[in-house]
Design an enzyme around this catalytic site. Structure first.
Site, PDB file in Angstrom:
ATOM      1  N   LYS A 174      50.381  -1.028  14.491  1.00  0.00           N
ATOM      2  CA  LYS A 174      50.436  -0.894  15.940  1.00  0.00           C
ATOM      3  C   LYS A 174      50.358  -2.251  16.623  1.00  0.00           C
ATOM      4  CE  LYS A 174      46.881   0.327  18.402  1.00  0.00           C
ATOM      5  NZ  LYS A 174      45.753   1.078  18.993  1.00  0.00           N
ATOM      6  N   ASP A 203      49.923   4.318  20.355  1.00  0.00           N
ATOM      7  CA  ASP A 203      48.475   4.459  20.514  1.00  0.00           C
ATOM      8  C   ASP A 203      48.167   5.911  20.876  1.00  0.00           C
ATOM      9  OD1 ASP A 203      49.273   4.744  23.136  1.00  0.00           O
ATOM     10  OD2 ASP A 203      47.987   3.158  23.925  1.00  0.00           O
TER      11      ASP A 203
END
Length: 213
Positions: free
Chosen positions: A121, A139
């Site tokens: 991420k 997220d």
């Protein structure tokens, strides 16, 4: 409505209503963004932006941070979530940047993920924001919003959500679409109390349709 049409309608709405969406983290260069994103894990951008000015004043470069002690960094970031682990990761990350990458932040996901404390991420965010690459960082906001809108279906993990999103979002829009979905989740489609009444995506939203049959 086909999935392709759903993507088309939703992306068009965002393009018309949120054309300037961008990261809310404060940074001036790739190193500062990398640090800020690492600090933002399970922490608000607002809190990170309160911490980074003093951190960057004392350790403005990877070289400077690589020479810091974990205790020095911890004293400056103690108010963020999981400060002990993040302080250790920041120092180790800076040391690897210096030792392996001449102090420079890598421009690809694979090399970024070799840095301590940097997962997919974080790597995706850096590549998208700094180099405008078609990488989709997922997220909790994006995971939730994508499922509610019907852009993803029964996704079990951030990677599954990422794969479903990049399949239908044009490559040139992926960096911007990351911010569209994230900010929509942060301020409108919130986890506990989604503000459906002021959302312009009601006509395309699977969640809204299911709640108003």
């Amino acid at each position: 409505m086909t999935i392709a049409k759903r993507f088309e309608y939703i992306l068009t709405w965002f393009a018309q209503n949120a054309p300037s969406a961008e990261s809310e983290l404060h940074f001036r260069n790739p190193f500062e963004l990398l640090v800020a994103v690492m600090l933002s894990a399970q922490c608000t951008d607002k809190r990170v932006n309160m911490v980074t000015p003093s951190l960057f004043a004392q350790f403005p470069t990877s070289e400077a941070m690589s020479k810091a002690s974990v205790e020095q960094v911890l004293s400056l970031i103690h108010s963020v979530s999981y400060p002990n682990a993040k302080a250790a990761h920041l120092v180790a990350m800076a040391q690897r940047l210096v030792d392996v990458y001449n102090g420079n932040v890598p421009d690809n996901i694979e090399d970024l993920q070799t840095l301590p404390g940097v997962g997919r991420k974080t790597a995706n965010v850096v590549c998208a924001v700094i180099w405008n690459q078609p990488t989709m960082a997922v997220d909790t906001h994006i995971f939730r919003v994508s499922e509610r809108l019907g852009l993803t279906t029964h996704s079990k993990s951030p990677r599954q959500t990422e794969n479903q999103l990049v399949k239908y979002i044009p490559a040139e829009l992926i960096p911007k679409a990351h911010h569209w979905l994230l900010l929509h989740g942060r301020y409108v489609c919130q986890a506990r109390t989604p503000h459906c009444g002021r959302c312009g995506l009601q006509a395309y939203c699977r969640y809204y349709s299911s709640q108003n049959k």
